[in-house]
Write an enzyme that holds these catalytic residues in place. Sequence first.
Site, PDB file in Angstrom:
ATOM      1  N   HIS A  21      25.310  17.215  65.186  1.00 57.71           N
ATOM      2  CA  HIS A  21      25.234  16.572  65.367  1.00 57.71           C
ATOM      3  C   HIS A  21      24.999  16.686  66.963  1.00 57.71           C
ATOM      4  O   HIS A  21      24.096  17.157  67.173  1.00 57.71           O
ATOM      5  CB  HIS A  21      26.571  16.567  65.929  1.00 57.71           C
ATOM      6  CG  HIS A  21      27.714  16.943  66.965  1.00 57.71           C
ATOM      7  ND1 HIS A  21      28.678  16.297  68.030  1.00 57.71           N
ATOM      8  CD2 HIS A  21      27.821  17.824  67.743  1.00 57.71           C
ATOM      9  CE1 HIS A  21      29.083  17.179  68.535  1.00 57.71           C
ATOM     10  NE2 HIS A  21      28.446  17.875  67.994  1.00 57.71           N
TER      11      HIS A  21
ATOM     12  N   HIS B 167      22.299  20.155  67.219  1.00 56.43           N
ATOM     13  CA  HIS B 167      22.657  21.436  67.306  1.00 56.43           C
ATOM     14  C   HIS B 167      24.080  21.354  66.004  1.00 56.43           C
ATOM     15  O   HIS B 167      24.506  20.003  65.586  1.00 56.43           O
ATOM     16  CB  HIS B 167      23.145  21.770  68.089  1.00 56.43           C
ATOM     17  CG  HIS B 167      24.425  20.986  68.949  1.00 56.43           C
ATOM     18  ND1 HIS B 167      24.769  19.616  69.234  1.00 56.43           N
ATOM     19  CD2 HIS B 167      25.647  21.705  68.761  1.00 56.43           C
ATOM     20  CE1 HIS B 167      25.310  19.219  69.954  1.00 56.43           C
ATOM     21  NE2 HIS B 167      26.708  20.306  69.997  1.00 56.43           N
TER      22      HIS B 167
ATOM     23  N   ASP C  15      30.776  18.417  55.098  1.00 57.11           N
ATOM     24  CA  ASP C  15      30.078  19.975  54.774  1.00 57.11           C
ATOM     25  C   ASP C  15      29.072  19.847  54.676  1.00 57.11           C
ATOM     26  O   ASP C  15      27.704  19.157  53.978  1.00 57.11           O
ATOM     27  CB  ASP C  15      30.563  20.631  53.997  1.00 57.11           C
ATOM     28  CG  ASP C  15      30.234  22.097  54.103  1.00 57.11           C
ATOM     29  OD1 ASP C  15      30.399  21.942  55.519  1.00 57.11           O
ATOM     30  OD2 ASP C  15      29.909  22.491  53.143  1.00 57.11           O
ATOM     31  N   HIS C  16      27.955  20.291  55.932  1.00 53.31           N
ATOM     32  CA  HIS C  16      26.378  20.455  56.118  1.00 53.31           C
ATOM     33  C   HIS C  16      25.498  19.429  55.707  1.00 53.31           C
ATOM     34  O   HIS C  16      24.935  18.934  55.212  1.00 53.31           O
ATOM     35  CB  HIS C  16      26.211  21.641  54.744  1.00 53.31           C
ATOM     36  CG  HIS C  16      26.110  22.595  54.489  1.00 53.31           C
ATOM     37  ND1 HIS C  16      27.771  23.307  54.290  1.00 53.31           N
ATOM     38  CD2 HIS C  16      25.797  23.774  55.039  1.00 53.31           C
ATOM     39  CE1 HIS C  16      27.993  24.459  54.850  1.00 53.31           C
ATOM     40  NE2 HIS C  16      26.538  25.161  55.135  1.00 53.31           N
TER      41      HIS C  16
ATOM     42  N   GLU D 142      36.106  22.356  67.266  1.00 56.31           N
ATOM     43  CA  GLU D 142      34.727  22.593  67.735  1.00 56.31           C
ATOM     44  C   GLU D 142      34.547  23.911  67.891  1.00 56.31           C
ATOM     45  O   GLU D 142      33.614  24.371  67.244  1.00 56.31           O
ATOM     46  CB  GLU D 142      34.359  21.252  68.661  1.00 56.31           C
ATOM     47  CG  GLU D 142      32.721  21.116  68.256  1.00 56.31           C
ATOM     48  CD  GLU D 142      32.385  20.323  69.631  1.00 56.31           C
ATOM     49  OE1 GLU D 142      32.130  19.342  69.024  1.00 56.31           O
ATOM     50  OE2 GLU D 142      31.953  20.545  70.383  1.00 56.31           O
TER      51      GLU D 142
END
Length: 136
Positions: free
Chosen positions: A14, A39, A79-80, A126
Amino acid sequence: MIYLTRVEHFNAAHKLYNPNWTEEKNKEVFGKCSNTNWHGHNYELHVTVKGNPHPETGFVYNAKTLGNLIKDVIIEKVDHSNLNMDVDFMKDKFTSAENLAIGIWNELRPHIDSEETKLHCVKLVETKSIFVEYFG
């Protein structure tokens, strides 16, 4: 009242960036999170439901069912992925951990809440030193 938590993991990229600000202001406020080339994080997602154990199973909510639900409704989307560009429920939102936790809550709640069981908390880790919790 019993609380059951299921933990899942996902990886996503993001960028935090306010287009109304200068590059300097974005770097000042968001630091490395405003990196032009994005990143990523290895997120840990905790989903907690609450209720009373069912008399026929002893479960508040079947943990395997909860895991499959989280995978189908959330993990498959994030995811990914690039949270800014690929995830429908984050469209036009700042992809902060706070907003992501709210988005995850909003996606899961209709599938979990019933007379017997309620979504209690979405905790999103996070980094080792940053996490948020959302209680709806």
